[in-house]
Write a protein that holds these residues in place. Structure first.
Motif, short mmCIF file in Angstrom:
data_model
loop_
_atom_site.label_atom_id
_atom_site.label_comp_id
_atom_site.label_asym_id
_atom_site.label_seq_id
_atom_site.Cartn_x
_atom_site.Cartn_y
_atom_site.Cartn_z
N THR A 76 40.44 33.00 28.52
CA THR A 76 40.37 34.55 28.44
C THR A 76 41.32 35.11 27.49
O THR A 76 41.23 35.89 26.98
CB THR A 76 40.37 34.99 29.92
OG1 THR A 76 39.15 34.54 30.50
CG2 THR A 76 40.29 36.73 29.77
N GLU A 77 42.74 34.88 27.67
CA GLU A 77 43.74 35.30 27.13
C GLU A 77 43.82 35.01 25.49
O GLU A 77 43.86 35.86 24.60
CB GLU A 77 45.23 34.57 27.63
CG GLU A 77 45.60 35.39 28.97
CD GLU A 77 46.70 34.61 29.54
OE1 GLU A 77 47.36 35.11 30.55
OE2 GLU A 77 47.09 33.26 29.31
N ALA A 78 43.24 33.48 25.24
CA ALA A 78 43.26 33.32 23.87
C ALA A 78 42.19 33.84 23.14
O ALA A 78 42.15 34.46 21.99
CB ALA A 78 43.05 31.51 23.67
N GLU A 98 46.75 36.79 42.26
CA GLU A 98 47.42 37.02 41.00
C GLU A 98 46.65 36.30 39.68
O GLU A 98 46.91 36.83 38.64
CB GLU A 98 48.96 36.63 41.21
CG GLU A 98 49.08 35.26 41.16
CD GLU A 98 48.91 34.61 42.57
OE1 GLU A 98 49.28 33.52 42.78
OE2 GLU A 98 48.69 35.66 43.69
N HIS A 99 45.85 35.41 39.78
CA HIS A 99 45.19 34.71 39.04
C HIS A 99 44.22 35.72 38.20
O HIS A 99 44.08 35.62 37.06
CB HIS A 99 44.74 33.38 39.37
CG HIS A 99 45.77 32.47 39.74
ND1 HIS A 99 46.80 32.06 38.92
CD2 HIS A 99 45.69 31.84 40.93
CE1 HIS A 99 47.40 31.11 39.69
NE2 HIS A 99 46.85 30.87 40.74
N VAL A 100 43.46 36.48 39.22
CA VAL A 100 42.41 37.40 38.60
C VAL A 100 42.98 38.60 38.05
O VAL A 100 42.69 38.97 36.92
CB VAL A 100 41.38 37.82 39.81
CG1 VAL A 100 40.72 38.86 39.54
CG2 VAL A 100 40.83 36.70 40.48
N LEU A 101 44.26 39.11 38.60
CA LEU A 101 44.94 39.98 38.09
C LEU A 101 45.36 39.71 36.39
O LEU A 101 45.44 40.47 35.61
CB LEU A 101 46.05 40.52 38.78
CG LEU A 101 46.71 41.61 38.24
CD1 LEU A 101 45.95 42.94 38.49
CD2 LEU A 101 48.13 41.91 39.19
N ARG A 102 45.74 38.47 36.31
CA ARG A 102 46.43 37.87 35.06
C ARG A 102 45.24 38.09 34.00
O ARG A 102 45.36 38.27 32.71
CB ARG A 102 46.75 36.70 35.07
CG ARG A 102 47.12 35.87 34.17
CD ARG A 102 47.45 34.40 34.10
NE ARG A 102 47.55 33.52 32.67
CZ ARG A 102 47.39 32.26 32.80
NH1 ARG A 102 47.61 31.49 33.79
NH2 ARG A 102 47.37 31.72 31.64
N ALA A 103 44.18 37.67 34.40
CA ALA A 103 42.69 37.75 33.52
C ALA A 103 42.51 38.97 33.21
O ALA A 103 42.15 39.56 32.03
CB ALA A 103 41.51 37.07 34.35
N LEU A 104 42.53 40.15 34.12
CA LEU A 104 42.47 41.42 33.97
C LEU A 104 43.42 42.08 32.72
O LEU A 104 43.17 42.57 31.85
CB LEU A 104 42.43 42.39 35.01
CG LEU A 104 41.32 41.96 36.17
CD1 LEU A 104 41.46 42.85 37.47
CD2 LEU A 104 40.14 42.29 35.62
N ARG A 105 44.82 41.68 33.09
CA ARG A 105 45.83 42.07 32.13
C ARG A 105 45.33 41.45 30.76
O ARG A 105 45.76 41.98 29.71
CB ARG A 105 47.14 41.57 32.54
CG ARG A 105 47.54 42.39 33.97
CD ARG A 105 48.85 42.19 34.19
NE ARG A 105 49.32 42.63 35.36
CZ ARG A 105 49.92 43.82 35.45
NH1 ARG A 105 49.87 44.64 34.68
NH2 ARG A 105 50.00 44.17 36.88
N ALA A 106 44.76 40.28 30.57
CA ALA A 106 44.54 39.45 29.37
C ALA A 106 43.30 40.33 28.64
O ALA A 106 42.91 40.20 27.56
CB ALA A 106 44.16 38.09 29.54
N GLY A 107 42.62 41.22 29.33
CA GLY A 107 41.40 42.16 28.81
C GLY A 107 40.13 41.71 29.35
O GLY A 107 39.15 42.28 28.45
N ALA A 108 40.01 41.00 30.34
CA ALA A 108 38.79 40.67 31.06
C ALA A 108 38.17 42.07 31.44
O ALA A 108 39.06 42.82 31.97
CB ALA A 108 38.96 39.46 32.18
N ALA A 109 36.82 42.11 31.59
CA ALA A 109 36.43 43.48 31.83
C ALA A 109 36.12 43.30 33.45
O ALA A 109 35.63 44.58 34.00
CB ALA A 109 34.83 43.47 31.26
#
Length: 230
Positions: A76-78, A98-109
């Motif tokens: 997701t980040e890439a 925190e893993h889901v939060l990391r995905a949201l910070r990367a720009g996941a919708a």
């Protein structure tokens, strides 16, 4: 039945990324039953996602977190770092961490649990394709509240530095987004028309180089602007 003269809905192109073949088949069958959704490709690992996105140009990627080589978070980040990237919805078997939060910070919708009812997954894919996050305000706040406290002060300082780029009205709109308010609600509270609110939200996203409203909410929370507004 569609009324005569009503334009047909645009087809939402979806890429399913999951290392479990049965999950991929199930999602493909479920989504394929919707007349306006088409699964254009499937990936068994995050490493396969970039080339499949280039080849099939999906509008939405359903991304599993746990994959063997490149997991869904790294993928997701890439992917979201690329210009013109499709929207990403993280698939998970656990509620929130925190893993889901990391995905949201990367720009996941947003994210979906794998046991979400089929009709809700279909609705979520449609919403994300239209640019709307699939997290309710309550879920967003629950995710935020689970964030580890380590680095809290530094995170707050950096968030406030970024928000300092906004003018006064944009800051008010950003805080309202952080509270989970809709554009209509924000307009009512700030005495603005909905088109004006949309313009402010677009300006905030551009100024702060963010992807969606979820990231605005996270930044406002990190800055501590919701602490006195519960």
């Amino acid at each position: 039945m569609t009324e005569p003269g009503t334009p047909a809905p645009e087809t939402v192109r979806v890429l399913v990324a999951d290392d479990d073949p049965l999950v991929r088949v199930g999602l493909a069958m479920m989504l394929g039953g919707a007349p306006d959704i088409r699964v254009v490709a499937e990936a068994g690992d995050g490493s396969e996602v970039p080339s499949l996105v280039d080849r099939h140009a999906p509008d939405v990627v359903l991304m599993d977190i746990r994959m063997p080589s490149v997991d869904g978070l790294a993928a997701t980040e890439a992917l979201r770092a690329r210009r013109g990237a499709p929207e990403v919805v993280v698939l998970t078997t656990f509620d929130a961490d925190e893993h889901v939060l990391r995905a949201l910070r990367a720009g996941a919708a947003g994210f979906l649990l794998k046991d979400t009812p089929p009709e809700e997954i279909v609705t979520a894919v449609r919403r994300v394709a239209r640019g709307h996050p699939v997290l309710s305000p309550a879920v967003t706040r629950r995710l935020i509240d689970r964030v580890a406290r380590s680095g809290h002060d530094l995170r707050r300082s950096r968030a406030r530095e970024r928000l300092a780029l906004l003018n006064g009205r944009e800051r008010e709109v950003a805080v309202a987004v952080g509270q989970g308010r809709s554009n209509a609600d924000i307009g009512a509270v700030l005495h603005l028309g909905v088109p004006t609110v949309k313009t402010h939200v677009s300006g905030i996203l551009a100024k702060l180089d963010l992807n969606n409203r979820v990231q605005i909410a996270l930044l406002v929370h990190d800055a501590g602007l919701l602490d006195d507004r519960e």
